[in-house]
Motif scaffolding. Structure first.
Motif, mmCIF file in Angstrom:
data_model
loop_
_atom_site.group_PDB
_atom_site.id
_atom_site.type_symbol
_atom_site.label_atom_id
_atom_site.label_comp_id
_atom_site.label_asym_id
_atom_site.label_seq_id
_atom_site.Cartn_x
_atom_site.Cartn_y
_atom_site.Cartn_z
ATOM 1 N N TRP A 51 0.818 -1.213 0.000
ATOM 2 C CA TRP A 51 0.000 0.000 0.000
ATOM 3 C C TRP A 51 0.851 1.262 0.000
ATOM 4 O O TRP A 51 0.519 2.246 -0.665
ATOM 5 C CB TRP A 51 -0.937 0.000 1.207
ATOM 6 N N LEU A 52 1.938 1.209 0.722
ATOM 7 C CA LEU A 52 2.799 2.398 0.757
ATOM 8 C C LEU A 52 3.415 2.644 -0.620
ATOM 9 O O LEU A 52 3.468 3.778 -1.099
ATOM 10 C CB LEU A 52 3.890 2.237 1.818
ATOM 11 N N ARG A 53 3.853 1.557 -1.256
ATOM 12 C CA ARG A 53 4.414 1.709 -2.618
ATOM 13 C C ARG A 53 3.341 2.224 -3.581
ATOM 14 O O ARG A 53 3.619 3.053 -4.436
ATOM 15 C CB ARG A 53 4.922 0.360 -3.145
ATOM 16 N N ALA A 54 2.132 1.679 -3.410
ATOM 17 C CA ALA A 54 1.038 2.103 -4.302
ATOM 18 C C ALA A 54 0.786 3.598 -4.131
ATOM 19 O O ALA A 54 0.616 4.324 -5.114
ATOM 20 C CB ALA A 54 -0.217 1.301 -3.979
ATOM 21 N N TYR A 55 0.783 4.042 -2.911
ATOM 22 C CA TYR A 55 0.541 5.465 -2.640
ATOM 23 C C TYR A 55 1.642 6.327 -3.255
ATOM 24 O O TYR A 55 1.361 7.327 -3.916
ATOM 25 C CB TYR A 55 0.478 5.685 -1.127
ATOM 26 N N GLN A 56 2.876 5.884 -3.063
ATOM 27 C CA GLN A 56 4.006 6.679 -3.561
ATOM 28 C C GLN A 56 4.035 6.734 -5.091
ATOM 29 O O GLN A 56 4.500 7.700 -5.675
ATOM 30 C CB GLN A 56 5.322 6.074 -3.073
ATOM 31 N N ASN A 57 3.559 5.646 -5.719
ATOM 32 C CA ASN A 57 3.687 5.559 -7.181
ATOM 33 C C ASN A 57 2.369 5.722 -7.918
ATOM 34 O O ASN A 57 2.295 5.441 -9.108
ATOM 35 C CB ASN A 57 4.316 4.212 -7.559
ATOM 36 N N LEU A 58 1.339 6.135 -7.200
ATOM 37 C CA LEU A 58 0.010 6.195 -7.810
ATOM 38 C C LEU A 58 -0.028 7.050 -9.074
ATOM 39 O O LEU A 58 -0.751 6.738 -10.020
ATOM 40 C CB LEU A 58 -0.999 6.723 -6.775
ATOM 41 N N ALA A 59 0.763 8.108 -9.096
ATOM 42 C CA ALA A 59 0.760 9.006 -10.257
ATOM 43 C C ALA A 59 1.247 8.289 -11.513
ATOM 44 O O ALA A 59 0.975 8.727 -12.630
ATOM 45 C CB ALA A 59 1.642 10.209 -9.967
ATOM 46 N N ARG A 60 1.959 7.168 -11.317
ATOM 47 C CA ARG A 60 2.487 6.439 -12.482
ATOM 48 C C ARG A 60 1.466 5.467 -13.082
ATOM 49 O O ARG A 60 1.712 4.887 -14.127
ATOM 50 C CB ARG A 60 3.720 5.637 -12.084
ATOM 51 N N LEU A 61 0.371 5.256 -12.359
ATOM 52 C CA LEU A 61 -0.654 4.327 -12.858
ATOM 53 C C LEU A 61 -1.333 4.952 -14.069
ATOM 54 O O LEU A 61 -1.984 5.995 -13.945
ATOM 55 C CB LEU A 61 -1.680 4.038 -11.745
ATOM 56 N N ARG A 62 -1.177 4.305 -15.219
ATOM 57 C CA ARG A 62 -1.697 4.919 -16.443
ATOM 58 C C ARG A 62 -3.207 4.764 -16.554
ATOM 59 O O ARG A 62 -3.896 5.683 -16.948
ATOM 60 C CB ARG A 62 -1.031 4.270 -17.665
ATOM 61 N N ASP A 63 -3.703 3.546 -16.248
ATOM 62 C CA ASP A 63 -5.135 3.295 -16.400
ATOM 63 C C ASP A 63 -5.745 2.981 -15.032
ATOM 64 O O ASP A 63 -5.540 1.885 -14.501
ATOM 65 C CB ASP A 63 -5.328 2.114 -17.364
ATOM 66 N N PRO A 64 -6.506 3.913 -14.461
ATOM 67 C CA PRO A 64 -7.096 3.667 -13.133
ATOM 68 C C PRO A 64 -7.993 2.427 -13.105
ATOM 69 O O PRO A 64 -8.199 1.835 -12.054
ATOM 70 C CB PRO A 64 -7.912 4.928 -12.868
ATOM 71 N N VAL B 70 -3.949 -3.432 9.548
ATOM 72 C CA VAL B 70 -3.086 -3.063 8.418
ATOM 73 C C VAL B 70 -3.485 -1.678 7.895
ATOM 74 O O VAL B 70 -2.631 -0.823 7.668
ATOM 75 C CB VAL B 70 -3.155 -4.118 7.290
ATOM 76 N N SER B 71 -4.799 -1.451 7.758
ATOM 77 C CA SER B 71 -5.258 -0.145 7.252
ATOM 78 C C SER B 71 -4.772 0.972 8.166
ATOM 79 O O SER B 71 -4.267 1.998 7.694
ATOM 80 C CB SER B 71 -6.787 -0.087 7.203
ATOM 81 N N ALA B 72 -4.928 0.759 9.476
ATOM 82 C CA ALA B 72 -4.515 1.792 10.430
ATOM 83 C C ALA B 72 -3.008 2.044 10.318
ATOM 84 O O ALA B 72 -2.565 3.201 10.325
ATOM 85 C CB ALA B 72 -4.885 1.362 11.842
ATOM 86 N N ALA B 73 -2.241 0.961 10.186
ATOM 87 C CA ALA B 73 -0.782 1.111 10.091
ATOM 88 C C ALA B 73 -0.401 1.855 8.810
ATOM 89 O O ALA B 73 0.475 2.725 8.824
ATOM 90 C CB ALA B 73 -0.118 -0.257 10.122
ATOM 91 N N VAL B 74 -1.091 1.534 7.710
ATOM 92 C CA VAL B 74 -0.786 2.199 6.435
ATOM 93 C C VAL B 74 -1.105 3.685 6.538
ATOM 94 O O VAL B 74 -0.292 4.536 6.170
ATOM 95 C CB VAL B 74 -1.591 1.553 5.271
ATOM 96 N N LEU B 75 -2.290 3.996 7.074
ATOM 97 C CA LEU B 75 -2.680 5.407 7.173
ATOM 98 C C LEU B 75 -1.737 6.164 8.103
ATOM 99 O O LEU B 75 -1.400 7.321 7.842
ATOM 100 C CB LEU B 75 -4.133 5.525 7.638
ATOM 101 N N LEU B 78 1.331 6.817 6.189
ATOM 102 C CA LEU B 78 1.134 7.868 5.177
ATOM 103 C C LEU B 78 1.197 9.252 5.807
ATOM 104 O O LEU B 78 1.522 10.225 5.143
ATOM 105 C CB LEU B 78 -0.212 7.691 4.474
ATOM 106 N N ALA B 79 0.878 9.299 7.066
ATOM 107 C CA ALA B 79 0.948 10.592 7.757
ATOM 108 C C ALA B 79 2.397 10.968 8.032
ATOM 109 O O ALA B 79 2.688 12.119 8.318
ATOM 110 C CB ALA B 79 0.157 10.521 9.052
ATOM 111 N N GLU B 80 3.282 10.002 7.926
ATOM 112 C CA GLU B 80 4.698 10.235 8.254
ATOM 113 C C GLU B 80 5.486 11.054 7.238
ATOM 114 O O GLU B 80 6.314 11.836 7.654
ATOM 115 C CB GLU B 80 5.430 8.903 8.423
ATOM 116 N N PRO B 81 5.270 10.874 5.934
ATOM 117 C CA PRO B 81 6.170 11.533 4.986
ATOM 118 C C PRO B 81 6.399 13.011 5.250
ATOM 119 O O PRO B 81 7.506 13.495 5.128
ATOM 120 C CB PRO B 81 5.510 11.318 3.635
#
Lengths: 180, 150
Positions: A51-64, B70-75, B78-81
């Motif tokens: 999920w963290l990678r997805a969030y960081q790279n979401l802008a690279r996703l061409r087709d939602p 997992v959702s709570a940990a991810v969120l 995400l607040a960390e950056p």
């Protein structure tokens, strides 16, 4: 809210919108990771990293529209990397569901027994067959989509799928017949 | 053609997985459907296939609380950056301050050594530098603390 809209909102900086994606895709992706990694803890960690990678790279996703497939690609790559780093953390018969009090009735216990057996048999499948079965049955991806995701041909996807199902069915059928 | 002959049963059972996968041509699918209507044994076999697929679907199903965790940990991550970006800015600030301080020290040392013979300059500047080192370290620690507070 449609997936493209959710993704657009996340990209616009609405972090709450990302929660929508989490709620939609967390369970199926976690289930996939549980099938690929033996330890629940590993699956949880890889899911979080996915999920963290997805969030960081979401802008690279061409087709939602392909968000789920894209997310699965990240998850599969991370799971493979984890497996390479710690080979014994690959799928193994350990770490199974512990029967709880509400599982105590006969029918549920029987199902748990079958699930446990299935887990062991899945663990014996080649990794590629396991991936194809999971993507086809749980994510209902077409063989064309699976082929793209795993960089194999459609025929290879079908062949892996049918072979895996045959092996699972033979193994489960065989053991079920042996059981009293 | 659709009767429960051993040949018909073998054909249908051999491709049950393909049929359930939607992989049969329409004519083949129609033939197999006809056979299945007439053959209880093959229907039972198909039911077993369907049960296997449903078991695969439920197997490893995550628990709700596990997903929530997992959702709570991810969120939370995400607040960390932003905080991390702040840390990075602070590190850069500290680096810049350190570089400036080093430059200032160099100038001071060069000035203190002006007019002296070359070897004396080296020794004098070195002595001076070593004497001042603890003080510079204190200054750097103070600056670092200040940037952290900021």
């Amino acid at each position: 809210m449609d997936e493209s809209e959710v993704i657009a909102r996340v990209l616009a900086g609405e972090r709450e919108a990302f929660h929508v994606l989490l709620q939609r895709h967390n369970a199926p992706v976690f289930a996939t990771l549980r099938r690929l990694l033996a330890q629940r803890e590993d699956a949880r960690e890889v899911l979080q990293e996915t999920w963290l990678r997805a969030y960081q790279n979401l802008a690279r996703l061409r087709d939602p529209g392909h968000f789920r497939t894209w997310l699965l690609t990240i998850a599969l790559n991370l799971a493979r990397a984890r497996h390479r780093r710690v080979p014994e953390h690959g799928l193994a018969p350990g770490d199974e569901h512990e029967p709880s009090a509400e599982d105590a009735d006969g029918g549920r216990l029987e199902e748990l027994e079958e699930l446990s057996l299935l887990r062991r048999r899945m663990a014996e499948l080649p990794a590629r067959q396991r991936e194809v079965v999971d993507l086809r049955v749980n994510h209902e991806l077409s063989h064309a989509e699976i082929a793209r995701l795993l960089a194999i041909s459609e025929q290879a996807s079908r062949a892996n799928y049918y072979q895996a199902l045959k092996r699972l069915k033979d193994a489960l059928g065989g053991e079920a017949r042996v059981r009293p | 053609m659709n009767e429960s002959t051993p040949l018909g049963c073998a054909r249908v059972r051999a491709r049950l997985a393909i049929a359930l996968d939607g992989g049969l041509a329409p004519l083949e699918a129609a033939l197999d459907r006809g056979h299945l209507e007439a053959c209880a044994e093959c229907r039972r076999e198909r039911a077993e296939h369907e049960r296997l697929l449903s078991l695969i679907r439920v197997f490893s199903a995550p628990r709700a609380e596990e997903l929530e965790r997992v959702s709570a940990a991810v969120l939370a991550r995400l607040a960390e950056p932003r905080a991390r970006r702040g840390e990075l800015r602070r590190s850069i600030s500290v680096g810049l301050v350190a570089a400036a301080a080093a430059g200032l020290l160099a100038v001071l040392l060069a000035r203190s050594g002006a007019g002296l013979p070359a070897r004396s300059v080296d020794l004098a500047t070195l002595d001076h530098f070593l004497e001042q080192l603890p003080r510079w370290a204190d200054v750097m620690r103070g600056l670092s603390a200040l940037t952290r507070i900021a």
